[in-house]
Write a protein that holds these residues in place. Structure first.
Motif, PDB file in Angstrom:
ATOM      1  N   SER A  48       7.125   4.035   6.497  1.00  0.00           N
ATOM      2  CA  SER A  48       6.791   3.883   5.081  1.00  0.00           C
ATOM      3  C   SER A  48       6.467   5.229   4.446  1.00  0.00           C
ATOM      4  O   SER A  48       6.902   5.523   3.323  1.00  0.00           O
ATOM      5  N   ILE A  60       2.890  -4.749   4.699  1.00  0.00           N
ATOM      6  CA  ILE A  60       3.505  -4.360   5.968  1.00  0.00           C
ATOM      7  C   ILE A  60       2.587  -4.717   7.130  1.00  0.00           C
ATOM      8  O   ILE A  60       3.013  -5.235   8.164  1.00  0.00           O
ATOM      9  N   VAL A 119      10.527  -6.335   5.886  1.00  0.00           N
ATOM     10  CA  VAL A 119       9.961  -5.003   6.082  1.00  0.00           C
ATOM     11  C   VAL A 119      10.874  -3.932   5.484  1.00  0.00           C
ATOM     12  O   VAL A 119      10.409  -2.981   4.841  1.00  0.00           O
ATOM     13  N   THR A 171       2.764  -8.260   8.042  1.00  0.00           N
ATOM     14  CA  THR A 171       4.067  -8.706   8.539  1.00  0.00           C
ATOM     15  C   THR A 171       4.342  -8.244   9.965  1.00  0.00           C
ATOM     16  O   THR A 171       4.971  -8.960  10.738  1.00  0.00           O
ATOM     17  N   VAL A 172       3.880  -7.039  10.299  1.00  0.00           N
ATOM     18  CA  VAL A 172       4.233  -6.406  11.571  1.00  0.00           C
ATOM     19  C   VAL A 172       3.150  -6.665  12.611  1.00  0.00           C
ATOM     20  O   VAL A 172       1.953  -6.710  12.278  1.00  0.00           O
ATOM     21  N   LEU A 223      10.322  -3.838   1.848  1.00  0.00           N
ATOM     22  CA  LEU A 223       9.056  -3.171   1.522  1.00  0.00           C
ATOM     23  C   LEU A 223       9.198  -1.655   1.602  1.00  0.00           C
ATOM     24  O   LEU A 223       8.697  -0.918   0.739  1.00  0.00           O
ATOM     25  N   LEU A 224       9.879  -1.175   2.632  1.00  0.00           N
ATOM     26  CA  LEU A 224      10.080   0.272   2.774  1.00  0.00           C
ATOM     27  C   LEU A 224      10.906   0.819   1.613  1.00  0.00           C
ATOM     28  O   LEU A 224      10.600   1.887   1.054  1.00  0.00           O
ATOM     29  N   ILE A 247       5.656   1.655  12.080  1.00  0.00           N
ATOM     30  CA  ILE A 247       6.293   1.140  10.868  1.00  0.00           C
ATOM     31  C   ILE A 247       5.663   1.764   9.629  1.00  0.00           C
ATOM     32  O   ILE A 247       6.364   2.089   8.656  1.00  0.00           O
ATOM     33  N   THR A 294      10.234  -9.805  -0.796  1.00  0.00           N
ATOM     34  CA  THR A 294       9.203  -9.631   0.229  1.00  0.00           C
ATOM     35  C   THR A 294       8.118 -10.698   0.176  1.00  0.00           C
ATOM     36  O   THR A 294       7.128 -10.585   0.911  1.00  0.00           O
ATOM     37  N   THR A 303       1.480  -1.309   1.610  1.00  0.00           N
ATOM     38  CA  THR A 303       0.982  -1.016   2.953  1.00  0.00           C
ATOM     39  C   THR A 303       0.327  -2.248   3.568  1.00  0.00           C
ATOM     40  O   THR A 303       0.556  -2.584   4.738  1.00  0.00           O
TER      41      THR A 303
END
Length: 417
Positions: free
Chosen positions: A358, A342, A227, A345-346, A230-231, A354, A403, A339
């Motif tokens: 972003s 994410i 994550v 993943t979350v 990704l951010l 989260i 990622t 997006t």
């Protein structure tokens, strides 16, 4: 009979809301982007004569809006939860109409930067419209409605630079800002008198995450490294995109070799990149859903890095425009893919916060990109901006490879007996 009339009224309300939000978002995005082709020209008109200083001040003025937008976005979101999204759209449209008109009255570059800061402070119409449309539209039509709104926003980013390249040559730079302010004021009137918000359909829990959650969303993230990558990738992508925008006009002027109509040429070059993004975004999204988000993000970033390096060696504006268009094809849909990755993943309970991180990361890139791009361009020359931005995208590609899904990572990892 009364129930049928009420149902018909609800149907008309969400359709009317979509039209008002689409028109308002299109208008505000056009107004925000129309100054790009002639921003360096306006900076020069305000008394900055040194070429290096013109590039630097253009980057600062452009990034100023995103700086204040990043600082105030959580505040407007919280107020929207409390007082309604319509009130926030009214505030944004009226505030932007005033700020945009005042930019046309600026007397020096300091006032220009201050008014750009004010524009970011009072803006946020497009993001507020997205939330309102998502909440007010029937579930079976929400995807179509959000797609229409997204198309309007992207169309504004294409039309803005094109108008910015033509309007100042027809009516002058200052009057262009005043006309833009008047157009946004029309969006304010439409928002105030035509938009209808059903507060019962916009509970705060459906729009944003709690402002002070008892348990940190980050602590609930399993793969924090993925994550975080990704951010950071989202931030670098926006940094790379925005570092180029403020210096395009100066670069176009250098490649024009004494030709006139610099602003209009720069507008076409900028619109070419946005047009490529519009054309490729749906296809890249479908491809990412089929083969995975990380491979698409990684390949597109690598291709964009190569294309930016080639732009540093462009010999004329036609070549530059073609390269910008192809770059737009590669960059289109990358942020939605990030997006979506994410979201996959979350955990659902932590997605909202989260994704808020972003957005903050993207704002950081939008603020730093123009400032750093202007600094590099002013001291090292325009080609250096493209080369440095290319390097940033290469770093983003490495992060994107980090990622990839855990299963794919395990497949490529070396095994030990």
């Amino acid at each position: 009979m009364d129930g049928a009339e009420q149902s018909e009224d609800v149907n008309e309300a969400w359709r009317r809301n979509l039209f008002v939000c689409l028109a308002g978002s299109f208008t505000t995005i056009v107004a925000m982007t129309l100054l790009l082709p002639y921003l360096p020209i306006y900076v020069h008109e305000l008394g900055v004569t040194d070429p290096a200083a013109v590039v630097q001040w253009s980057g600062i003025a452009y990034g100023a809006t995103f700086f204040t937008a990043a600082l105030t976005a959580p505040l407007w979101g919280a107020l929207g939860d409390r007082y309604g999204r319509k009130s926030m759209l009214i505030r944004a449209s009226l505030g932007m109409a005033v700020a945009m008109s005042l930019i046309g009255l600026a007397q020096n570059v300091w006032q220009l930067v201050a008014l750009r800061l004010l524009t970011g402070l009072l803006g946020g119409y497009a993001s507020g419209s997205t939330v309102l449309v998502a909440a007010q539209t029937p579930k079976d039509r929400s995807a179509w409605a959000l797609g229409m709104l997204s198309a309007g926003i992207m169309a504004g980013s294409v039309v803005g630079p094109l108008l910015g390249g033509v309007a100042p040559e027809l009516i002058g730079i200052r009057l262009t800002f005043l006309v833009a302010g008047a157009t946004i004021f029309c969006a304010f009137l439409a928002t105030a008198f035509l938009l209808k918000e059903d507060r019962r359909k916009t509970p705060s829990s459906a729009l944003t995450t709690p402002r002070r959650p008892r348990v940190s969303a980050w602590s609930n993230v399993g793969d924090k490294g993925r994550v975080a990558a990704l951010l950071l990738t989202a931030m670098l992508l926006m940094f790379a995109t925005m570092s180029i925008e403020p210096i395009i006009t100066v670069y176009v002027s250098a490649l024009a070799h004494g030709s006139t109509a610099i602003a209009s040429t720069a507008g076409v070059v900028m619109a070419a990149g946005a047009l490529g993004t519009i054309l490729s975004a749906p296809r890249l999204g479908k491809l990412a859903d089929r083969v995975g988000h990380a491979p698409v993000i990684c390949v597109c970033l690598l291709a964009s890095a190569v294309l930016l390096a080639l732009q540093a060696t462009a010999v004329n504006n036609l070549e530059l425009g073609i390269l910008r268009f192809v770059t737009g094809l590669c960059l289109g849909g990358l942020l939605p893919a990030i997006t979506a990755s994410i979201r996959h993943t979350v955990a659902p309970a932590s997605v909202g916060q989260i994704l808020g991180y972003s957005i903050s990361a993207q704002y950081v890139g939008q603020v730093a990109g123009p400032a750093v791009g202007g600094l590099i361009g002013g001291h090292l020359g325009m080609p250096a901006v493209f080369l440095c931005t290319s390097s940033v995208l290469l770093i983003g590609a490495v992060l994107a490879w980090r990622t990839r899904e855990p299963a794919a990572r395990a497949t490529t990892a070396p095994t030990h007996p």
